[in-house]
Design an enzyme around this catalytic site. Structure first.
Site, short mmCIF file in Angstrom:
data_model
loop_
_atom_site.label_atom_id
_atom_site.label_comp_id
_atom_site.label_asym_id
_atom_site.label_seq_id
_atom_site.Cartn_x
_atom_site.Cartn_y
_atom_site.Cartn_z
N ASP A 151 0.87 -1.18 0.00
CA ASP A 151 0.00 0.00 0.00
C ASP A 151 0.91 1.23 0.00
O ASP A 151 2.12 1.12 0.14
CB ASP A 151 -0.89 -0.01 1.26
N SER A 152 0.27 2.41 -0.08
CA SER A 152 1.04 3.65 -0.04
C SER A 152 1.59 3.94 1.35
O SER A 152 2.45 4.80 1.50
CB SER A 152 0.15 4.81 -0.46
N CYS A 197 -4.38 -1.86 -1.53
CA CYS A 197 -4.58 -0.43 -1.79
C CYS A 197 -5.73 -0.29 -2.79
O CYS A 197 -5.68 -0.87 -3.90
CB CYS A 197 -3.30 0.14 -2.39
N GLU A 232 -2.26 9.22 8.26
CA GLU A 232 -0.82 8.93 8.33
C GLU A 232 -0.14 9.81 9.38
O GLU A 232 0.79 9.39 10.05
CB GLU A 232 -0.15 9.19 6.96
N CYS A 272 -10.96 2.88 0.50
CA CYS A 272 -9.51 3.09 0.69
C CYS A 272 -9.14 2.30 1.94
O CYS A 272 -9.86 2.36 2.95
CB CYS A 272 -9.25 4.58 0.89
N HIS A 292 -7.01 2.74 4.11
CA HIS A 292 -6.72 3.53 5.31
C HIS A 292 -8.00 3.71 6.17
O HIS A 292 -7.89 3.96 7.36
CB HIS A 292 -6.22 4.93 4.95
N1 DGL Z 1 -4.73 3.06 1.12
C1 DGL Z 1 -4.78 3.44 -0.23
C2 DGL Z 1 -6.06 3.15 -0.90
O1 DGL Z 1 -6.64 2.16 -0.52
C3 DGL Z 1 -3.96 4.60 -0.69
C4 DGL Z 1 -4.41 5.95 -0.30
C5 DGL Z 1 -3.46 7.05 -0.68
O2 DGL Z 1 -2.25 6.89 -0.51
O3 DGL Z 1 -3.94 8.08 -1.16
O4 DGL Z 1 -6.51 3.80 -1.79
#
Ligand code: DGL
Length: 231
Positions: free
Chosen positions: A7-8, A70, A143, A171, A173
């Site tokens: 993931d990011s 992600c 984050e 997402c 997150h």
């Molecule tokens: N967690 C990610 C997602 O599911 C990435 C979110 C991001 O870095 O903008 O989209």
């Protein structure tokens, strides 16, 4: 079985957590690309550049499968990665559409990054009412561990949402702030965590438990965030 997830940043740890719940005895290699977070505002080419590096990292680790933990990469690059990947690859979106259909949801709110919302992947796969809301401010706030500001940011994003029966946390997150999202609704609504659905559906050949976490940049909140997600 060696499972690679990426993931990011810390968001994909919610997917790892679900995998640990359903498949505790595996070797997990997690790559959080905190150097390049957020992914949600990148162009497709930029996104692809980040992911290429991560795929090579996964091959070096000799993973048996890769899980795109992600939503943004899943919505925008999955077809391309499926063609190119040297090992089987799965996305957090894989079973979500089926899940929504099987459960007969009629009015679904999708909360996701700008890039995922721009892809309109949920609208294109579902015949039901789908309300898409881009929430670009949430990932940097999560984050950065800035939970006070998340409350008011959610109010802003949710102010025009009609009555719904389901919310997709589009997402990875967002499961971290699931309770805060749930609190904003005065009526019962089903909240869908994509990592949970994928982890439950996949059959993995269990081996032994090992967790290897890598982040491309360390922030002062990282350790605290990682511990609170995986606890
Ligand atoms: N967690 C990610 C997602 O599911 C990435 C979110 C991001 O870095 O903008 O989209």
């Amino acid at each position: 079985m060696r499972v690679g997830l990426f993931d990011s940043g810390i968001g994909g740890l919610t997917v790892l957590k679900a995998f640990l719940k359903y498949h505790p005895d595996n070797e997990y290699f997690y790559y959080g690309d905190t150097l390049n977070v957020p992914y949600g505002d990148k162009t497709i080419d930029e996104l692809y550049g980040c992911v290429k590096n991560i795929m090579n990292y996964m091959y070096d680790k000799k993973v048996d499968i890769i899980v795109i933990a992600c939503g943004t990469v899943s919505a925008n690059l999955y077809d391309r990665l499926k063609k190119e990947s040297k090992v089987p690859i799965y996305s957090v979106l894989d079973y979500v559409f089926k899940y929504l259909k099987d459960n007969n949801f009629k009015d679904t709110l999708v909360l996701a990054t700008s890039k995922t919302i721009e892809s309109h992947i949920f609208k294109s796969k579902l015949d039901t009412n789908v309300y898409e809301v881009a929430c670009p401010k949430l990932v940097p706030l999560i984050e950065g561990g800035n939970f006070e500001e998340i409350e008011s940011t959610l109010d802003e994003y949710l102010k025009d949402v009609p009555k719904i029966d389901s919310i997709v946390l589009g997402c990875t997150h967002y499961p971290i702030i699931k309770d805060l999202i749930e609190k904003k609704f005065t009526y019962p609504v089903s909240i869908i965590d994509m990592g949970e659905i994928l982890a439950k559906e996949l059959n993995l050949e269990d081996s032994f438990k090992k967790i290897d976490l890598y982040f491309s940049k360390k922030s002062k909140y990282l350790e605290k965030n990682v511990n609170s997600i995986l606890k």
